[in-house]
Design an enzyme around this catalytic site. Structure first.
Site, PDB file in Angstrom:
ATOM      1  N   HIS A 170       1.238  -1.465   0.060  1.00 32.54           N
ATOM      2  CA  HIS A 170      -0.182   0.071   0.251  1.00 32.54           C
ATOM      3  C   HIS A 170       0.803   1.340  -0.507  1.00 32.54           C
ATOM      4  CE1 HIS A 170      -3.767  -2.768   0.994  1.00 32.54           C
ATOM      5  NE2 HIS A 170      -2.706  -3.299   2.233  1.00 32.54           N
ATOM      6  N   SER A 291      15.397  20.928 -16.552  1.00 28.41           N
ATOM      7  CA  SER A 291      14.400  21.700 -16.616  1.00 28.41           C
ATOM      8  C   SER A 291      15.017  23.342 -17.208  1.00 28.41           C
ATOM      9  CB  SER A 291      13.758  21.999 -15.313  1.00 28.41           C
ATOM     10  OG  SER A 291      13.070  23.342 -15.943  1.00 28.41           O
ATOM     11  N   LYS A 297      16.770  21.126 -11.382  1.00 34.35           N
ATOM     12  CA  LYS A 297      16.090  19.958 -11.177  1.00 34.35           C
ATOM     13  C   LYS A 297      17.277  19.074 -11.900  1.00 34.35           C
ATOM     14  CE  LYS A 297      12.629  19.082 -11.316  1.00 34.35           C
ATOM     15  NZ  LYS A 297      10.957  19.101 -10.929  1.00 34.35           N
ATOM     16  N   GLU A 304      10.532   8.082 -16.871  1.00 41.19           N
ATOM     17  CA  GLU A 304       8.743   8.395 -17.587  1.00 41.19           C
ATOM     18  C   GLU A 304       7.954   8.315 -18.725  1.00 41.19           C
ATOM     19  OE1 GLU A 304       8.346  12.340 -16.057  1.00 41.19           O
ATOM     20  OE2 GLU A 304      10.671  12.416 -14.441  1.00 41.19           O
TER      21      GLU A 304
END
Ligand code: ARG
Length: 479
Positions: A170, A291, A297, A304
Site C-alpha cells: 500500500h 528543466s 532540477k 517517466e
C-alpha cells in the site's frame, strides 16, 4: 511497360500497374496514395527479398523455372537489396507496396524471368510470410535485450544483497528487505516475459507461403523445401488460415504489453526512489535531463517516458484486436493495417529495453536513506510478533501486543528497537533481552531464509541460479 497497343495516357498508366490488365481507367490519385503501404512496409524489404529468393529456388526445384532464370532472379534480387541499402532505389506509390516495388524493379533489371517470379504465389501469402520472418528476427533482438537487462539486474542484486530498504505494501513501509531481493523480483518478471516471447515465436515461425491468394495453387510447389530454406519450423496447414489470421502478431503484442507493463511499474519505482522524498537511489546524470526554467532540477525522464510509452503498446494491442475481430475469411485489405502497430510496438519495446539495460547496472543506492526509511515505519513489528509466537503466544495475541507497542512508539516517536527492555515488557512479560536481535533490520532480513525469502543468502543463491539460466539460454543459442 506493357507491350499492348497504347491509345491513351490512362491506359498507359494502368498497364504500368502489375495488376492493371482488367482496368479501363486509372486509379484516382488520392485512392492510390490512400491504399498504398510502401511508405511503411518498405521496412520489410530484406525479408521480402529473402522470401522471394527461396520461392525462386523452389520454383526451379520443381521444374517451373529454368536454372538461368532462377539465377537471374537471385542476382537481380541481390542487386535490388544493394540499391535499397544504398538509398538509390526510388519507391513508387503507384506500385503500392514493397512486394510490387521489388517485383517491378526486378523485371526492369532482368526482363521476362522477373515476371515469372510471382508464379504460384500471391501478395497475400507473400506479406504474411514477410511479417513472420521480420517478427521472428525482432523477437530474437528483443530477447537478447531482455537478457542484457537481466544481466544488469543480477549484477546489482549481487552487489546489493546486503543493502536494506523498506519493502512496501500500500506504499506504506511494511518490512525490511534486501535491495538485491527487490532487483531479483524484476529479474523473475522478465524471465516470464522472455519465456512468453519464446513461446510466441513458435507460432510465428510457421510458413504461409504457398497458400497463394487463399486456396493454394495449381502448380506442383514444394512448400516443405521453401520452409526449410527460410528456417521455418514447418509450412502452415490451411491456406485460408495462413493468409488471413494475424493472431501471431496479436499474441506478440500481448506479450509485449505485459513486458511494457512490467517496465512501467519498474519505472514508477525509479521515479519515486530518485525523488527527494525517498532519496533511495541516484541515476547518473547521463540518464537524466534538466528543466528549461528550474536550474536545480534533475528529472528521471527516461523511466517517466517508458511509463508513458506503455500506453502506446496497449493502444497497438487494441488496434490489432479490433482490426481482426470482424474480418470474414480469407484475406482482406484491413490486414494492411497490421504493420504500423506492430512496428510501433517493436520500436517502443526495443528502445525501452535498451534504455533500461544501459541504465540499471549504474543505479547508485543511498543506503543511509533506505535504512532511515526502514526504521521509520515499525518495519520489524512482524518480527516482534513472530518472536512472541516462538515463546509460545498465539499469533493473534502477539499481533495485539505488538499493535499496542507500535501505538506507544507512535506517541513517543520511538522505533521498536529504540525502546528499553522495560518499556517493551510493559506489553508482555514474555519479552526478554534477546528481543533486540530480532528487532534489528539485519536480523529481520536474515531471518527470512527460505526459498523465495529476502535473506542475503537466498538472494545470492538465486542470483547464481539465474546466471546459470542465462548461460544456458546463450549456450542453446535461443537468441
Ligand atoms: N500491402 C498489402 C498488405 O499489407 C499486401 C497484400 C495485398 N493483397 C491484396 N490482395 N491487395 O496486406
Amino acid at each position: 511497360m506493357s507491350e499492348n497497343k497504347k491509345s491513351t495516357d490512362t491506359e498507359d498508366t494502368e498497364k504500368d500497374k502489375l495488376w492493371g490488365g482488367r482496368f479501363t481507367e486509372s486509379t484516382d490519385a488520392f485512392v492510390e496514395a490512400f491504399t498504398a503501404s510502401i511508405n511503411f512496409d518498405k521496412r520489410l524489404y530484406e525479408h521480402d527479398i529473402v522470401a522471394s529468393k527461396a520461392h525462386a529456388q523452389m520454383l526451379h526445384k520443381v521444374g517451373i523455372l529454368a536454372k538461368d532464370e532462377m539465377q537471374d532472379i537471385l542476382s537481380g534480387l541481390d542487386e535490388i537489396q544493394q540499391e535499397i541499402e544504398a538509398g538509390t532505389l526510388e519507391w513508387s506509390v503507384q506500385l503500392e507496396d514493397i512486394h510490387m516495388n521489388i517485383e517491378a524493379r526486378l523485371t526492369d533489371k532482368i526482363g521476362i524471368a522477373g515476371k515469372k517470379l510471382h508464379t504460384g504465389r500471391s501478395r497475400n501469402d507473400q506479406v504474411a510470410t514477410d511479417i513472420r520472418l521480420w517478427l521472428r528476427q525482432q523477437i530474437d533482438y528483443i530477447s537478447s535485450e531482455i537478457v542484457r537487462l537481466q544481466q544488469g539486474l543480477l549484477q546489482v542484486a549481487k552487489r546489493e544483497a546486503d543493502t536494506i530498504l523498506p519493502g512496501f505494501t500500500h506504499l506504506q513501509v511494511a518490512q525490511p528487505i534486501s535491495f538485491g531481493h527487490h532487483m531479483m523480483a524484476w529479474y523473475e518478471m522478465l524471465k516470464r516475459d522472455f519465456e512468453r516471447l519464446q513461446d510466441c515465436r513458435k507460432r510465428v515461425n510457421i510458413m504461409p507461403l504457398g497458400a497463394a491468394a487463399l486456396a493454394g495453387t495449381s502448380y506442383p510447389i514444394d512448400r516443405d523445401y521453401t520452409a526449410e530454406l527460410l528456417g521455418f519450423e514447418c509450412a502452415s496447414a490451411n491456406s485460408l488460415d495462413s493468409v488471413s489470421d494475424r493472431d501471431f502478431a496479436i499474441e506478440f503484442v500481448s506479450a509485449a504489453s505485459l513486458l511494457m507493463m512490467h517496465l512501467s511499474r519498474f519505472s514508477e519505482e525509479l521515479v519515486l526512489w530518485t525523488s527527494a522524498q525517498f532519496n533511495f537511489i541516484n541515476l547518473p546524470d547521463r540518464f537524466c535531463t534538466g528543466s528549461s526554467i528550474m536550474p536545480q532540477k534533475k528529472n528521471p525522464d527516461v523511466p517517466e517516458l517508458i511509463r508513458g510509452k506503455t500506453g502506446r503498446v496497449y493502444g497497438d494491442l487494441m488496434s490489432l484486436l479490433t482490426l481482426m475481430k470482424s474480418q470474414p475469411l480469407a484475406y482482406n485489405k484491413d490486414n494492411q493495417e497490421d504493420k504500423e502497430p506492430l512496428f510501433d510496438t517493436v520500436d517502443t519495446l526495443l528502445g525501452s529495453l535498451r534504455a533500461f539495460a544501459d541504465m540499471i547496472p549504474h543505479i547508485e543506492t543511498r543506503k543511509d536513506s533506505m535504512r532511515t526509511a526502514a526504521m521509520q515505519g515499525f518495519s520489524t513489528a512482524t518480527d516482534l510478533a513472530d518472536y512472541l509466537v516462538r515463546k509460545g503466544m498465539p499469533f493473534r495475541d502477539a499481533h495485539e501486543v505488538v499493535g499496542n507497542a507500535v501505538a506507544f512508539g507512535v506517541k513517543t516517536g520511538k522505533d521498536l528497537s529504540e525502546m528499553s527492555l522495560q518499556e517493551l515488557q510493559a506489553f508482555s512479560k514474555m519479552i526478554g533481552q534477546d528481543v533486540f536481535e530480532v528487532l534489528t533490520l539485519e536480523g529481520s532480513v536474515a531471518a527470512r531464509d527460505h526459498l523465495g525469502g529476502t535473506s542475503a543468502a537466498q538472494v545470492r543463491k538465486r542470483v547464481e541460479e539465474a546466471y546459470i539460466n542465462l548461460q544456458n539460454i546463450q549456450a542453446n543459442d535461443t537468441l
